[in-house]
Structure formats: structure tokens, C-alpha cells
Design an enzyme around this catalytic site. Structure first.
Site, short mmCIF file in Angstrom:
data_model
loop_
_atom_site.label_atom_id
_atom_site.label_comp_id
_atom_site.label_asym_id
_atom_site.label_seq_id
_atom_site.Cartn_x
_atom_site.Cartn_y
_atom_site.Cartn_z
N ASP A 1 1.00 -1.34 -0.21
CA ASP A 1 -0.05 -0.15 -0.37
C ASP A 1 1.42 1.38 -0.02
O ASP A 1 2.14 1.60 0.66
CB ASP A 1 -1.11 0.44 1.50
N LEU B 1 11.57 -19.95 -4.56
CA LEU B 1 10.55 -19.54 -3.89
C LEU B 1 8.95 -19.44 -4.78
O LEU B 1 9.14 -19.29 -6.12
CB LEU B 1 11.33 -17.78 -3.89
N HIS C 1 3.34 3.98 -8.45
CA HIS C 1 3.25 2.46 -8.62
C HIS C 1 4.27 2.11 -10.07
O HIS C 1 5.13 1.10 -9.36
CB HIS C 1 2.13 1.99 -9.86
C1 FPP Z 1 -1.44 0.38 -3.37
O1 FPP Z 1 -0.89 1.50 -3.64
C2 FPP Z 1 -0.81 0.03 -4.54
C3 FPP Z 1 -1.61 -1.04 -5.26
C4 FPP Z 1 -3.00 -1.18 -5.75
C5 FPP Z 1 -1.21 -1.81 -6.88
C6 FPP Z 1 0.10 -2.12 -6.30
C7 FPP Z 1 0.59 -3.18 -7.86
C8 FPP Z 1 2.16 -2.83 -8.49
C9 FPP Z 1 3.45 -1.86 -7.27
C10 FPP Z 1 2.49 -2.75 -10.11
C11 FPP Z 1 1.91 -3.91 -10.61
C12 FPP Z 1 1.71 -4.97 -10.31
C13 FPP Z 1 2.80 -6.08 -10.33
C14 FPP Z 1 2.59 -7.61 -10.00
C15 FPP Z 1 3.82 -6.06 -11.15
P1 FPP Z 1 -2.48 2.56 -3.57
O2 FPP Z 1 -2.72 3.57 -5.19
O3 FPP Z 1 -3.53 1.98 -2.61
O4 FPP Z 1 -1.43 3.76 -2.63
P2 FPP Z 1 -2.45 4.92 -1.81
O5 FPP Z 1 -3.12 4.39 -0.71
O6 FPP Z 1 -1.34 5.46 -1.21
O7 FPP Z 1 -3.18 6.17 -2.68
#
Ligand code: FPP
Length: 243
Positions: free
Chosen positions: A22, A133, A39
Site C-alpha cells: 500500500d 520461491l 506504481h
Molecule cells: C497500492 O498503492 C498499490 C496497488 C493498488 C497496486 C500495486 C501494484 C503494483 C506495484 C504494480 C503492478 C503489479 C505487478 C505485480 C508488477 P495505492 O495506489 O493504494 O496507494 P495509496 O493508498 O497511497 O493511494
């Protein structure tokens, strides 16, 4: 072992670490950058954490990459996340394979854009015989949806007389979930200060330890991972019993 920042017992690393990654958006905002910048940085953290888990001998790593609720985000953000997933797999597959990582997914990936489905299936196929893994990507995953799907399959099997109601127990139920080939998490990590499960692995976390950190996912790294493992090793897991 080199680069150990905490006094970790390497004989007792958690077998399965599950992570709610997150804070990408907030991290980007703090730098006055668009959310997708966060991201992108988050993918770098994924790279580091996968490597470090392999190195430390963690058996399973499950990453909550896209939930059933994440479709509610603006479509540009959803499509940026999907593009990042495809580019991550294209760039990293050979390296992951070389490091003996086995890639799996949980959740209904058939609803993802076609390029994602193609890259995911290719990655799963290529790494299927690896015994290092196990990296499970939770994509279009929701704990409740997964439970409902299992119930439907069990109901069909009972209706069609492949299963007796008396056969239904916890192990049988687990074998219908999309996590059937993964052991339950020992440690669940959530970054960025929020202390909730957000529909992640609801059934599987019955006896998991939780670790929360205020650090946003893009700032999480090998040292933070080790810190969470160190904290886990200081805990007293009783699984409902006494010691
Ligand atoms: C949370 O940050 C993150 C996500 C919802 C997505 C995680 C995905 C990636 C890092 C990239 C794609 C995946 C792979 C496997 C390569 P948020 O957007 O909820 O942050 P916030 O809570 O601060 O808004």
C-alpha cells in the site's frame, strides 16, 4: 550471510510472507508526482523484495497486486497498472526463472486485459517446474469472492454426487480455494500505515502474524523486509494452544 541488518535466525524465516503493498499513490503525491509514478516505483520494490525473499529462504511470497475492488479506480490508473504488470513480466521472467522462482496467480485472471493473461500464462508455464520461491500474484483477487467460488464448486460436486456433505471439512474447503497449492501465510505485511486486511486471504490468515509499517511501498526495501521478519521472530505463536 552478507547484508543482514537485523539479527535474523535464518533457520526460522517465515515460510510464507503475504504483502499488502500500500501507499504508492501517497508516496507519489508527497513528491508532487502522478499516482502512476508511485506504481512504477512500487514495481522496483517488488523486484527487490522477490530477490531478498529468495535469498533469505522464504518459501512463498504472495503479493496483493490488484483487488476485485481496484476496478473502481480511474480507468487510466487501472490500465497503467495492467501495463506495468505486463512490462514487469516481460522484463523479469528470464531472471525469475534463472533464480528458480515459480510464478502463480490467485484470483480470476480471465477478466484481465488479454496481454496480461498471455504474459501471465507464459510465466506460469515457463516456471512451473521450478522449486525455489513460489511467487503468487493476487490479481483481480478478493478473499470473499474466492470463498464464494469455492462454495459454488463444492455445491456442484455435492449435487453431482462427487462429494458427500460429510466430506466437507477445513482441509477440503481449503483445497477448493485459489490458494490450494500455497500454505497459509505465517506473516502478513501491510505498508503505509493502514491496519486492515482489505479482503486479502480471509480464510488463510486465521493464524497469521500481522506486521504494519508506516513506510510507503516504494520506500520498502530489503532492510524493511528483514525488520518485519525480525519482529515476527520475536513473537510467540500459540495457534490457540498454550505454551
Ligand atoms: C497500492 O498503492 C498499490 C496497488 C493498488 C497496486 C500495486 C501494484 C503494483 C506495484 C504494480 C503492478 C503489479 C505487478 C505485480 C508488477 P495505492 O495506489 O493504494 O496507494 P495509496 O493508498 O497511497 O493511494
Amino acid at each position: 550471510m552478507e547484508n543482514l541488518f537485523y539479527d535474523i535466525d535464518l533457520e526460522k524465516v517465515p515460510k510464507h510472507i503475504a504483502i499488502i503493498m500500500d501507499g504508492n499513490g501517497r508516496w507519489a503525491k508527497s513528491k508532487m508526482m502522478p499516482r502512476t509514478f508511485g506504481h512504477k516505483a512500487g514495481v522496483e520494490t517488488i523486484r527487490k523484495v522477490v530477490k531478498e525473499c529468495s535469498r533469505l529462504g522464504v518459501g512463498y511470497l504472495t503479493l496483493y497486486a490488484f483487488s476485485t475492488e481496484n476496478w473502481k479506480r480511474p480507468k487510466e490508473e487501472v490500465s497503467a497498472l495492467m501495463t506495468l504488470l505486463v512490462s514487469y513480466l516481460r522484463k523479469e521472467l528470464d531472471e525469475l526463472h534463472k533464480n528458480n522462482v515459480k510464478i502463480l496467480t490467485i484470483g480470476d485472471i480471465t477478466k484481465l486485459p488479454e496481454p496480461c493473461v498471455i504474459e501471465l500464462n507464459k510465466s506460469i508455464e515457463k516456471t512451473k517446474d521450478n522449486d525455489g520461491l513460489v511467487l503468487s500474484l493476487a490479481l483481480n483477487y478478493g478473499g470473499r469472492a474466492d470463498i464464494i467460488e469455492s462454495i459454488k464448486s463444492i455445491a456442484l460436486d455435492v449435487r453431482d454426487e462427487r462429494l458427500n456433505i460429510s466430506d466437507i471439512d477445513e482441509d477440503l474447503f481449503s483445497s477448493y480455494l485459489s490458494t490450494k497449492s500455497i500454505i497459509d501465510p505465517d506473516l502478513v505485511i501491510r505498508t503505509s500505515g493502514e491496519q486492515r486486511l482489505s479482503n486479502f486471504l480471509l480464510w488463510e490468515v486465521a493464524y497469521s502474524e500481522f506486521y504494519y509499517t508506516d513506510i510507503h511501498w516504494p520506500d520498502f526495501d530489503e532492510k524493511e523486509l528483514q525488520k518485519s521478519i525480525y519482529s515476527y521472530q520475536k513473537r510467540d505463536r500459540r495457534f490457540g494452544g498454550i505454551k
